[in-house]
Design a protein around this motif. Structure first.
Motif, PDB file in Angstrom:
ATOM      1  N   ASP A 249       0.834  -1.213   0.000  1.00 35.54           N
ATOM      2  CA  ASP A 249       0.000   0.000   0.000  1.00 35.54           C
ATOM      3  C   ASP A 249       0.864   1.257   0.000  1.00 35.54           C
ATOM      4  O   ASP A 249       0.584   2.218  -0.716  1.00 35.54           O
ATOM      5  CB  ASP A 249      -0.914   0.012   1.238  1.00 35.54           C
ATOM      6  N   GLN A 250       1.923   1.251   0.826  1.00 33.46           N
ATOM      7  CA  GLN A 250       2.830   2.393   0.880  1.00 33.46           C
ATOM      8  C   GLN A 250       3.559   2.559  -0.455  1.00 33.46           C
ATOM      9  O   GLN A 250       3.791   3.682  -0.917  1.00 33.46           O
ATOM     10  CB  GLN A 250       3.842   2.195   2.014  1.00 33.46           C
ATOM     11  N   LEU A 485      11.095  -3.493   8.007  1.00 35.34           N
ATOM     12  CA  LEU A 485      10.276  -2.395   7.497  1.00 35.34           C
ATOM     13  C   LEU A 485      10.941  -1.080   7.885  1.00 35.34           C
ATOM     14  O   LEU A 485      11.404  -0.936   9.021  1.00 35.34           O
ATOM     15  CB  LEU A 485       8.873  -2.436   8.094  1.00 35.34           C
ATOM     16  N   GLU A 486      10.997  -0.154   6.956  1.00 36.95           N
ATOM     17  CA  GLU A 486      11.642   1.143   7.225  1.00 36.95           C
ATOM     18  C   GLU A 486      10.810   2.276   6.652  1.00 36.95           C
ATOM     19  O   GLU A 486      10.059   2.083   5.699  1.00 36.95           O
ATOM     20  CB  GLU A 486      13.038   1.211   6.573  1.00 36.95           C
ATOM     21  N   TYR A 487      10.966   3.441   7.253  1.00 37.72           N
ATOM     22  CA  TYR A 487      10.407   4.663   6.660  1.00 37.72           C
ATOM     23  C   TYR A 487      11.375   5.798   6.960  1.00 37.72           C
ATOM     24  O   TYR A 487      11.839   5.945   8.094  1.00 37.72           O
ATOM     25  CB  TYR A 487       9.016   4.992   7.211  1.00 37.72           C
ATOM     26  N   GLN A 488      11.686   6.581   5.941  1.00 40.56           N
ATOM     27  CA  GLN A 488      12.625   7.693   6.130  1.00 40.56           C
ATOM     28  C   GLN A 488      11.941   9.011   5.804  1.00 40.56           C
ATOM     29  O   GLN A 488      11.194   9.112   4.839  1.00 40.56           O
ATOM     30  CB  GLN A 488      13.859   7.480   5.247  1.00 40.56           C
ATOM     31  N   ASN A 489      12.201  10.000   6.644  1.00 44.31           N
ATOM     32  CA  ASN A 489      11.542  11.284   6.530  1.00 44.31           C
ATOM     33  C   ASN A 489      12.589  12.390   6.629  1.00 44.31           C
ATOM     34  O   ASN A 489      13.604  12.218   7.312  1.00 44.31           O
ATOM     35  CB  ASN A 489      10.540  11.410   7.681  1.00 44.31           C
ATOM     36  N   LEU A 522       1.417   2.316  10.942  1.00 47.79           N
ATOM     37  CA  LEU A 522       0.311   1.907  10.064  1.00 47.79           C
ATOM     38  C   LEU A 522       0.665   0.659   9.258  1.00 47.79           C
ATOM     39  O   LEU A 522      -0.212  -0.045   8.771  1.00 47.79           O
ATOM     40  CB  LEU A 522      -0.044   3.052   9.103  1.00 47.79           C
ATOM     41  N   GLN A 523       1.976   0.394   9.102  1.00 49.26           N
ATOM     42  CA  GLN A 523       2.429  -0.716   8.252  1.00 49.26           C
ATOM     43  C   GLN A 523       2.693  -2.008   9.020  1.00 49.26           C
ATOM     44  O   GLN A 523       2.731  -3.080   8.440  1.00 49.26           O
ATOM     45  CB  GLN A 523       3.717  -0.321   7.521  1.00 49.26           C
ATOM     46  N   ILE A 524       2.895  -1.909  10.355  1.00 53.99           N
ATOM     47  CA  ILE A 524       3.284  -3.111  11.102  1.00 53.99           C
ATOM     48  C   ILE A 524       2.088  -3.771  11.769  1.00 53.99           C
ATOM     49  O   ILE A 524       1.094  -3.118  12.081  1.00 53.99           O
ATOM     50  CB  ILE A 524       4.392  -2.804  12.146  1.00 53.99           C
ATOM     51  N   LYS A 525       2.209  -5.078  11.961  1.00 56.34           N
ATOM     52  CA  LYS A 525       1.145  -5.843  12.609  1.00 56.34           C
ATOM     53  C   LYS A 525       1.626  -6.258  13.995  1.00 56.34           C
ATOM     54  O   LYS A 525       2.756  -6.708  14.156  1.00 56.34           O
ATOM     55  CB  LYS A 525       0.806  -7.083  11.781  1.00 56.34           C
ATOM     56  N   GLY A 526       0.759  -6.137  14.989  1.00 59.26           N
ATOM     57  CA  GLY A 526       1.131  -6.553  16.341  1.00 59.26           C
ATOM     58  C   GLY A 526       2.034  -5.542  17.020  1.00 59.26           C
ATOM     59  O   GLY A 526       2.227  -4.415  16.544  1.00 59.26           O
TER      60      GLY A 526
END
Length: 582
Positions: A249-250, A485-489, A522-526
């Motif tokens: 989705d991302q 999983l990663e996100y960079q801002n 929003l992307q991870i479960k648990g």
């Protein structure tokens, strides 16, 4: 649920593997790429690995689909919305030329991705302090949007206003209006993808994202449909160009982040090896069917950049500093007058090298390898695919040997020499230009052709140790399994690093940290642990370019200046006693 599948699409083959984390078993398949419908080859590879996908924990995927769409000019028709009076930001670009074109008096810019008539200016203005000077003219915007979509058939839209990195108010308003008018038209915002200054680079990043959005969106939807039918409920993740993974989705929202996701898998794999084997300085050598990718590792970590160049178009995303040249197993050997050249054209998966006997008549690096005995026909693809040495020799005779009056073996050796020279040149670029000696590094060879060329290249560079990982031809896919999983801002603030500004700087960094954590959650479960790494880009006041310094909780202004001075001295050989700017 201990099973994970990783799939990497190359120009010639699709590499797929399934790993059982409980018992450590690995099953691999390699199937030809299906260029017309790329999802079909991926589905075939997954089905060969497992028929019961409901027990699968994760599917992680690296794709060069977006990159190929840009290189082959097969993306969407993009419309650009900018400020009135600044509609030529993307058209003009920068005045500088690349190193290889610097002294060409007859230089012509390549054809622009977006024709000028599909760029419109709208009444609105925010200044460099983030203050609104002229409110967004909604009626003007509505008319211009209708012009782009109804009259000029734009299939997606990129919105990039001046100084949106400091205040994205008008971009968000424009997106909201456009989405209500045309809900099916994808929209890319410069401030959402690259919240950094430099209007041309921010605009070009939004344009590229918009250009590949429908292509990647359709492709991922096909895969999601297949997984839904197979009752797969695990994580569907896509590799990022700068390492790590993100949800499908991302990836649909910001596809530009996936543009070099295939080669990134190999880099992440080498990083894992470096950690496990406690190796500090490495050079990765990933040679596939279409291209060759090499990356430098210092202190066990790959070198990263925050701006890359894709087909002469800048893109501001976190990305590994991978040098790519059009030289792989499928690269075609051809004559430019009396000069023998190899690549960048590739025989690809269809028709493939001449020895595949699928209708290809051009001699390639793979054909040369077969002629010289580097490949054994009975062992090719574990004996599952037949290759024909006679076809390879015929292709060389017709295209190279007769015009150049060479024997088949001499022509094949010449192709190897050119391939090695191109590779050595790419490796020297990422080492010598940093003042580093290649002989102080270990070479990690993988990809379909990497192990075959590693010894020859190491010999040329005086490198004394080569590492070939298990199952090297699928190593990029294997590397994807080691990704988190990663996100960079990012955010541009331009403030002097002093006591007066330190609280303000930390406030900005906390703001983008909160945004990043929100998106990753929003992307991870648990209940998963989120690790945070903060970096300041610092420079001496008056400098143009910055160097990255990691900031820890315990850091003070003095400790940050000391860190920066040390990095500056390592990179440039000197440091100053000057004000430092963030």
């Amino acid at each position: 649920k201990n099973f994970r599948i990783a799939v990497d699409i190359g120009g010639t083959f699709i590499d797929a593997l399934i790993f059982n984390f409980q018992v450590g078993s690995l099953k691999i398949v390699k199937v030809p790429t299906t260029p017309k419908n790329p999802h079909e080859g991926v589905i075939r590879g997954v089905e060969l690995l497992s028929q019961t996908l409901h027990s699968l924990d994760e599917f992680v995927h690296g794709t060069t689909l977006g990159l190929n769409a840009i290189l082959e000019r097969k993306g969407a028709k993009v419309g650009i919305i900018s400020n009135e009076g600044f509609r030529d930001v993307f058209e003009i670009g920068r005045g500088d030329l690349s190193f290889e074109n610097m002294y060409k008096f007859d230089y012509h810019q390549s054809k622009k991705l977006v024709p000028r008539y599909r760029t419109v200016g709208v009444e609105s203005r925010i200044n460099c302090q983030g203050e609104v000077i002229t409110e967004l003219d909604r009626d003007d915007l509505i008319n211009k949007v209708r012009l782009l979509i109804d009259s000029f058939d734009s299939e997606s839209v990129a919105i990039s206003f001046l100084h949106s990195y400091i205040n994205p108010k008008h971009e968000l308003e424009a997106k909201d209006i456009l989405s209500k008018m045309f809900p099916m038209i994808p929209v890319s915002l410069g401030s959402e993808i690259a919240r950094e200054y430099r209007e041309y680079e921010r605009t070009s990043t939004a344009v590229l994202d918009s250009y590949i959005k429908p292509v990647l969106g359709s492709y991922l939807s096909h895969l999601e449909e297949f997984f839904h039918k197979k009752q797969f409920f695990g994580g569907f993740h896509i590799m990022r160009s700068g390492g790590g993974a993100m949800t499908a989705d991302q990836a649909k929202k910001t596809p530009i982040l996936t543009v070099l996701s295939g080669p990134a898998g190999g880099v992440v794999g080498v990083q894992f090896l470096a950690k496990e084997m406690n190796y500090k300085n490495l050079i990765s050598l990933d040679i596939g069917g279409t291209s060759l990718d090499t990356c430098l590792f210092l202190n066990g970590a790959p070198t990263e950049v925050y701006e890359a160049d894709i087909d002469h178009i800048p893109v501001m995303i976190p990305i590994f500093d991978i040098r790519t040249i059009g030289a792989g197993g499928g690269s075609i050997a051809w004559l430019d007058g009396e000069l023998l050249k190899v690549g960048p054209q590739s025989a690809g998966a269809e028709p493939g090298p001449a020895c595949y006997a699928k209708g290809g008549n051009n001699p390639t690096v793979t054909d040369a390898s077969l002629i010289l005995g580097f490949l054994q026909p009975e062992w090719f693809l574990n004996g599952e695919m037949n290759i024909d040495k006679l076809k390879a020799e015929e292709a060389f005779k017709a295209n190279i040997c007769l015009p150049m009056k060479l024997s088949v073996e001499e022509a094949a050796i010449s192709v190897f020499r050119i391939m090695i020279a191109k590779t050595v040149s790419a490796i020297r670029e990422i080492t010598v230009e940093r003042g580093l000696n290649p002989k102080d590094f270990r070479l990690v060879g993988f990809g379909g052709c990497g192990p075959m060329f590693s010894a020859l290249i190491a010999n040329e560079l005086d490198i004394h140790e080569i590492i070939i990982p298990p199952v090297p031809a699928l190593f990029s896919a294997w590397g994807m399994l080691t990704s988190d999983l990663e996100y960079q801002n990012a955010k541009t603030i331009l403030l002097i690093l002093n006591n007066e500004n330190f609280q303000k700087i930390n406030s900005h960094s906390n703001e983008i940290e909160d945004e990043a954590v929100k998106i990753i959650n929003l992307q991870i479960k648990g209940n998963q642990t989120v690790n945070i790494k903060k970096i300041f880009s610092l420079r001496y006041l008056g400098q143009e370019h910055a160097l990255d310094v990691e900031i820890l909780q315990s850091d003070t202004i003095e400790s940050l200046k000391l860190k920066f001075g040390k990095i500056h001295e390592e990179r440039y050989g000197h440091k100053f006693d000057e004000e430092v700017e963030v």
